[in-house]
Design a protein around this motif. Sequence first.
Motif, PDB file in Angstrom:
ATOM      1  N   ASP A   4      -6.589   3.861   1.655  1.00 30.78           N
ATOM      2  CA  ASP A   4      -7.617   3.328   2.419  1.00 30.78           C
ATOM      3  C   ASP A   4      -7.581   1.370   2.072  1.00 30.78           C
ATOM      4  O   ASP A   4      -8.426   0.760   2.914  1.00 30.78           O
ATOM      5  N   THR A   5      -6.647   1.700   1.034  1.00 27.20           N
ATOM      6  CA  THR A   5      -6.349   0.013   0.204  1.00 27.20           C
ATOM      7  C   THR A   5      -5.280  -0.142  -0.055  1.00 27.20           C
ATOM      8  O   THR A   5      -4.505   0.471   0.256  1.00 27.20           O
ATOM      9  N   PHE A  10       1.130  -1.539   0.143  1.00 27.11           N
ATOM     10  CA  PHE A  10      -0.103  -0.013  -0.406  1.00 27.11           C
ATOM     11  C   PHE A  10       0.834   0.945  -0.094  1.00 27.11           C
ATOM     12  O   PHE A  10       2.345   1.084   0.795  1.00 27.11           O
ATOM     13  N   CYS A  38      -1.997   2.351  -6.373  1.00 20.37           N
ATOM     14  CA  CYS A  38      -2.542   2.195  -5.055  1.00 20.37           C
ATOM     15  C   CYS A  38      -3.881   3.682  -4.892  1.00 20.37           C
ATOM     16  O   CYS A  38      -3.823   4.616  -5.461  1.00 20.37           O
ATOM     17  N   GLU A  39      -4.725   3.251  -3.947  1.00 18.24           N
ATOM     18  CA  GLU A  39      -5.488   4.378  -3.645  1.00 18.24           C
ATOM     19  C   GLU A  39      -5.466   4.776  -1.912  1.00 18.24           C
ATOM     20  O   GLU A  39      -5.323   3.637  -1.612  1.00 18.24           O
ATOM     21  N   ARG A  71     -10.113  -9.462   2.896  1.00 19.73           N
ATOM     22  CA  ARG A  71     -11.223  -9.843   2.567  1.00 19.73           C
ATOM     23  C   ARG A  71     -12.141 -10.453   3.378  1.00 19.73           C
ATOM     24  O   ARG A  71     -13.709  -9.408   3.615  1.00 19.73           O
ATOM     25  N   GLU A 107      -6.232  -5.687  -7.805  1.00 19.88           N
ATOM     26  CA  GLU A 107      -7.586  -6.023  -6.585  1.00 19.88           C
ATOM     27  C   GLU A 107      -7.091  -4.587  -5.496  1.00 19.88           C
ATOM     28  O   GLU A 107      -6.089  -5.100  -4.976  1.00 19.88           O
ATOM     29  N   GLN A 108      -7.817  -3.676  -5.764  1.00 17.96           N
ATOM     30  CA  GLN A 108      -8.112  -2.636  -4.468  1.00 17.96           C
ATOM     31  C   GLN A 108      -8.491  -3.304  -2.996  1.00 17.96           C
ATOM     32  O   GLN A 108      -9.938  -3.704  -3.088  1.00 17.96           O
ATOM     33  N   VAL A 109      -7.861  -3.535  -2.168  1.00 23.88           N
ATOM     34  CA  VAL A 109      -8.293  -4.643  -1.045  1.00 23.88           C
ATOM     35  C   VAL A 109      -8.253  -3.305  -0.019  1.00 23.88           C
ATOM     36  O   VAL A 109      -7.432  -3.345   0.751  1.00 23.88           O
ATOM     37  N   PRO A 110      -9.546  -3.570   1.052  1.00 29.08           N
ATOM     38  CA  PRO A 110     -10.411  -2.555   1.444  1.00 29.08           C
ATOM     39  C   PRO A 110      -9.086  -2.741   2.484  1.00 29.08           C
ATOM     40  O   PRO A 110      -8.867  -4.075   3.177  1.00 29.08           O
ATOM     41  N   LEU A 111      -8.435  -2.164   3.820  1.00 22.76           N
ATOM     42  CA  LEU A 111      -7.542  -2.164   4.578  1.00 22.76           C
ATOM     43  C   LEU A 111      -7.831  -0.872   6.097  1.00 22.76           C
ATOM     44  O   LEU A 111      -7.354  -0.179   6.388  1.00 22.76           O
TER      45      LEU A 111
END
Length: 380
Positions: free
Chosen positions: A181-182, A46, A178-179, A282, A194-198
């Motif tokens: 909060d992911t 990230f 990157c985006e 996930r 895949e953008q994975v929420p963190l």
Amino acid sequence: MLDLDALRRRYVEVAGAQPEGLWFAPGRVNLIGEHTDYNDGFVLPFALDRKAVIAAGRRDDAVLRLVSLELDEDVTVPLDALAPGQEGWAAYLAGVAWALREAGHDVGGATLVLTSDVPLGAGLSSSAAIECATVAALCDLYGLQIAPIDRAKLARVAENAYVGAPTGLLDQAASTLCEKDTGLFLDCRTLETEQVPLPLEAQGLEILVLDTKTPHSHVDGEYGARRATCEAAAKLLGVPALRDVTDLADALAKLDDETMRKRVRHVVTEDERVLKALEVARSGDLAALAPLLDASHASMRDDYEITVPTVDLAVEQAVRSGALGARMTGGGFGGCIIALCRAGEGERIGGEITQAFDEAGHGTPEWFTVVPAPGAGRLA
């Protein structure tokens, strides 16, 4: 905190006019997936909220003028003199212009004034941040419509072919794609993402990044040696890359060299850990990442042999001080660790690691907690 007003003033001093814009790209933390990228594997980085920023404008004299605010250095390179082998910080900017031109893009002269708060030599991809900010600036200045993943590839070309560091795509992809909060799950073969929420804060967690202040360099022989060993092992095993090893025990039995077996074991098991981390993310239970971080560090220490005493001490003390899990992050041989902590604990844990360093006779580390941030773009 970067002083963007000072950056603009320095640009005016150099160019005699205001910059046409400011562009940025962040450093990155690799949550998990070390030395898997050049083995066609999986990574989960990230972006940091620390970044390189470039004030930029076009020139009409076919020259690159490159200025570092922090180093107070000024380098001028004619476009027709760009060639691989240039050394120093300016090579990371010049290399991007070279890579764009080699790819057939119409890039002319530019004044580029750089500032950055990504720690150097710490494994947080300070070089990729510079490269990707330069890509963003030159693409906008010269109206180049290049997809984000292709921008990352061009930045990697600059690092591989111009600077001479044999890195994979992880760093540049994270800095570009990157985006906020992911995390970015990246399949380094297919380049699917895949953008994975963190949602760390929502779960009462934070990530401590601690710079051991043990500098490293990807240009030295150790990084390249490991990559060469992996490629040789894949050839012996009859697979395109170590990512394709499906039966680890069988693969290890086919290899006679113990060092090669260790390298293969790390890469194969690290890919497995990345996929498990993706499942954990996930599921939403981010505390369950902790044992994967611990296992990753043990593998880097024992099988890939890329840690050093300061890094190992930092990881061990972080866990003793209450971190849920910890690992080295980055290419190795120094640099940073990350530690997954309960919210508000990072500062205390960083202090206790510092005390352990002092008792062991090491220098004083630096640390901060991080928030997943967005990738490269225009600031102004």
